[in-house]
Design a protein around this motif. Structure first.
Motif, PDB file in Angstrom:
ATOM      1  N   UNK A 106       0.811  -1.189   0.170  1.00 44.25           N
ATOM      2  CA  UNK A 106       0.142   0.188   0.097  1.00 44.25           C
ATOM      3  C   UNK A 106       0.945   1.266  -0.055  1.00 44.25           C
ATOM      4  N   UNK A 107       0.314   2.341  -0.900  1.00 42.30           N
ATOM      5  CA  UNK A 107       1.159   3.437  -0.711  1.00 42.30           C
ATOM      6  C   UNK A 107       0.172   4.272   0.270  1.00 42.30           C
ATOM      7  N   UNK A 108       0.832   5.304   1.074  1.00 46.92           N
ATOM      8  CA  UNK A 108       2.227   5.951   0.858  1.00 46.92           C
ATOM      9  C   UNK A 108       3.282   4.793   0.912  1.00 46.92           C
ATOM     10  N   UNK A 109       4.353   4.977   0.337  1.00 44.61           N
ATOM     11  CA  UNK A 109       5.541   4.333   0.176  1.00 44.61           C
ATOM     12  C   UNK A 109       6.325   4.431   1.585  1.00 44.61           C
ATOM     13  N   UNK A 465       4.258   4.430  14.834  1.00 45.33           N
ATOM     14  CA  UNK A 465       3.305   5.382  14.516  1.00 45.33           C
ATOM     15  C   UNK A 465       3.095   5.914  13.271  1.00 45.33           C
ATOM     16  N   UNK A 466       4.304   6.319  12.722  1.00 44.95           N
ATOM     17  CA  UNK A 466       4.136   6.782  11.160  1.00 44.95           C
ATOM     18  C   UNK A 466       3.419   5.729  10.354  1.00 44.95           C
ATOM     19  N   UNK A 467       3.607   4.351  10.274  1.00 49.42           N
ATOM     20  CA  UNK A 467       2.846   3.422   9.603  1.00 49.42           C
ATOM     21  C   UNK A 467       1.540   3.343   9.795  1.00 49.42           C
ATOM     22  N   UNK A 468       1.290   3.449  11.179  1.00 47.95           N
ATOM     23  CA  UNK A 468      -0.260   3.363  11.414  1.00 47.95           C
ATOM     24  C   UNK A 468      -0.912   4.672  10.857  1.00 47.95           C
ATOM     25  N   UNK A 469      -0.421   5.680  10.995  1.00 44.44           N
ATOM     26  CA  UNK A 469      -1.163   7.234  10.641  1.00 44.44           C
ATOM     27  C   UNK A 469      -1.405   6.935   9.126  1.00 44.44           C
ATOM     28  N   UNK A 470      -0.494   6.319   8.194  1.00 43.19           N
ATOM     29  CA  UNK A 470      -0.323   6.381   6.918  1.00 43.19           C
ATOM     30  C   UNK A 470      -1.160   5.407   6.428  1.00 43.19           C
ATOM     31  N   UNK A 472      -3.758   3.268   8.235  1.00 41.54           N
ATOM     32  CA  UNK A 472      -4.824   2.937   8.565  1.00 41.54           C
ATOM     33  C   UNK A 472      -5.505   4.149   8.939  1.00 41.54           C
ATOM     34  N   UNK A 473      -6.975   3.970   9.560  1.00 48.61           N
ATOM     35  CA  UNK A 473      -7.803   5.300   9.579  1.00 48.61           C
ATOM     36  C   UNK A 473      -8.267   5.349  11.099  1.00 48.61           C
ATOM     37  N   UNK A 474      -7.228   4.839  12.082  1.00 50.75           N
ATOM     38  CA  UNK A 474      -7.332   4.980  13.217  1.00 50.75           C
ATOM     39  C   UNK A 474      -7.030   6.081  13.630  1.00 50.75           C
ATOM     40  N   UNK A 478      -6.168   6.257  19.582  1.00 56.06           N
ATOM     41  CA  UNK A 478      -6.279   4.918  19.597  1.00 56.06           C
ATOM     42  C   UNK A 478      -4.853   4.431  19.381  1.00 56.06           C
ATOM     43  N   UNK A 479      -3.881   5.034  18.503  1.00 55.38           N
ATOM     44  CA  UNK A 479      -2.620   4.740  18.098  1.00 55.38           C
ATOM     45  C   UNK A 479      -1.527   4.841  19.386  1.00 55.38           C
ATOM     46  N   UNK A 480      -1.967   5.995  19.812  1.00 54.66           N
ATOM     47  CA  UNK A 480      -1.408   6.331  21.317  1.00 54.66           C
ATOM     48  C   UNK A 480      -1.386   5.249  22.036  1.00 54.66           C
TER      49      UNK A 480
END
Length: 522
Positions: A106-109, A465-470, A472-474, A478-480
């Motif tokens: 999935x992108x973003x790369x 966190x960077x990967x989850x932000x890009x 997922x829609x969490x 929730x990520x924190x």
């Protein structure tokens, strides 16, 4: 080095491929970067790349048309291709299904995931190279073996004849492979330390495949085979403790040779990704049902962790759990063989890591178990006590060796933090777990990683966190929470201190630059 061609009309994307990907570290070289499909075909008229990354939406010639023309070209049709596009397109999905796409990104790369994909593709290209290399050989055992992998009956019969193997003999495949940068043995070296009575094939990818069978034709042939395989695996692990040894399921007369080879490749892809040496068995399908390799591996892994911590109560408890599983399995003998092979490999790694001399291994390392350990159905005591005794001996000696090598335990502590960064981690508790002085651990942790303990934990968490932000829609809250932060505000302040932007701004900015998409691998 495998040669790579990237095709994309966005200048910043081309720059990203050049700067964010560590090609050489993963066995690749970025040789060409062009802006449309026509330019790519012009390049491939002169030299064929090993791997192509192509955008879908481009002027002059888009990615789908480029791939269609490549598929029609005899020299380009088998080139491994990765589709990368800024649009979710139904026709692209149909195209992927039609051509049996195996992997998606999935992108973003994201740098880490591109590198993971490259590792996977490198294994695939290695196997193709082996097949191409052996295809040009004369009628050697290797050449016949490659043809037999294609389920060619004449080649299977020829293989049996060349190995002087009985037509109905039970057999398994063994593969000896390197781990990381460690060298793997050659065919000649393997043949020098093992008895006669098996076929040995050396591949171009730096691995050796052995065909092992039992000459026994009676009902106990499978037991004879497994005893031989265990002996060979133990000898190989002793001689080359840094290598990986994979063992396939069992077949008769090599009728399912291609399936056995696929099992080895599956084991190889899983274990090589972890970079761990040892012996790995495949839980093939038995007549009475699916043998549960995952159960054996998980129980044995828990036991190995107890050994590393020298926890007597945990060792006895997990040894009993493993014994219960073995005796209750559909095929106890196979379960015992695989579990003990896994256990021996893990103990050997721990002993070697602690500085033990693997050329003269201790007696407890040479595990020898038989039917006497499983005489009475349902009675786990004899087997449990044997396993526990071996592991207690191992734990005591490994701890003694480790006590003289604090540097080794330090590396284990760093690895633990890298993989358990989501947990609540305290330096003092970590020091107790790895039997280190807290002050020494704090000082040496910074020396090894370049960061203080708490800073390193935050770094790993923000990286995730960077990967989850890009991807997922969490929500940020929730990520924190998932990453172990007690409040969203604190997470936000840590994130901004390391990235210079807030989590929401990072997500917005990055998704504006790298468009969402699904690359597809052919």
């Amino acid at each position: 080095m495998y040669k790579v061609l990237v095709v994309d009309d966005e200048p910043f994307m081309l720059e990203g491929w050049k700067t964010m990907v560590n090609w050489e570290e993963h066995g690749f070289e970025l040789c060409w970067a062009v802006s449309d499909g026509k330019e790519a075909l012009d390049v491939m008229e002169h030299e064929v790349p090993d791997l192509v990354f192509t955008d879908l939406q481009m002027p002059v010639m888009d990615g789908l048309e480029l791939i269609r023309q490549m598929k029609q070209h005899p020299e380009l049709k088998d080139t491994t291709t990765v589709i990368v596009s800024g649009y979710s397109r139904f026709d692209a999905a149909q195209f992927a299904i039609k051509h049996q796409i195996e992997q998606y990104l999935l992108k973003p790369l994201i740098e880490e995931e591109i590198h993971e994909l490259l590792d996977t593709l490198h294994l695939t290209l290695d196997e193709r190279q082996v097949a191409d290399h052996l295809a040009g050989e004369a009628e050697s055992l290797s050449a016949v073996f490659v043809r037999a992998l294609q389920d060619d009956e004449e080649s299977r019969i020829a293989l049996l004849r060349m190995m002087n193997c009985p037509a109905e003999a039970a057999g398994r495949l063994l593969l000896v492979d390197r781990t990381g940068g460690a060298p793997s043995p050659s065919k000649a070296e393997v043949e020098a330390i093992l008895p006669e009575g098996f076929g040995c094939v050396e591949g171009a990818a730096g691995c050796v495949t052995m065909l092992v069978w039992s000459d026994q034709r009676e009902a106990h042939s499978s037991q004879e085979l497994d005893a031989t395989v265990r002996m060979m695996a133990a000898r190989l692990a002793e001689e080359w403790p840094s290598c990986l040894i994979y063992i396939s399921g069992r077949t008769e007369g090599w009728r399912h040779l291609s399936q056995l080879n696929k099992q080895l490749l599956e084991l190889r892809s899983r274990s090589m990704y972890k970079g761990q040496s040892g012996v790995y068995w495949y839980d093939g399908l038995h007549e009475q049902g699916q043998w549960r390799w995952e159960d054996a591996a998980s129980r044995t892994a828990v036991l190995l962790r107890a050994v590393e911590q020298n926890d007597e109560a945990a060792i006895r408890g997990t040894a009993e759990s493993l014994a219960v599983f073995i005796i209750g399995a559909v095929e106890p003998a196979g379960s015992l063989a695989a579990s003990l092979s896994y256990l021996q490999g893990g103990l050997l790694r721990a002993y070697h890591k602690a500085g033990g001399n693997t050329e003269q291994p201790p007696e407890w390392l040479m595990l020898k178990y038989g039917r006497n350990d499983m005489q009475q159905a349902g009675d786990v005591t004899p087997l449990s006590e044997r396993i526990a005794k071996t592991c207690l001996q191992a734990a005591e000696q490994i701890e003694d060796l480790n006590s003289k090598r604090p540097e080794g335990r330090l590396q284990e502590a760093v690895t633990f933090v890298t993989t358990h960064f989501r947990d609540k981690l305290q330096l003092k508790e970590l020091a107790e777990q790895f039997r280190l002085n807290p002050v020494y651990l704090g000082q040496q942790f910074k020396r090894v990683t370049g960061y203080c303990f708490n800073d390193y934990v935050h770094l790993q968490r923000i990286k995730e966190a960077k990967k989850l932000l890009l991807r997922t829609d969490l929500k940020v809250s929730v990520i924190a929470s998932e990453l172990g932060y007690h409040s969203t505000e604190y997470f936000g302040s840590v994130f901004k201190s390391l990235t210079k932007v807030s989590p929401s701004a990072y997500k917005s900015n990055q998704k504006g630059d790298w468009r969402d998409d699904e690359p597809a691998v052919y």
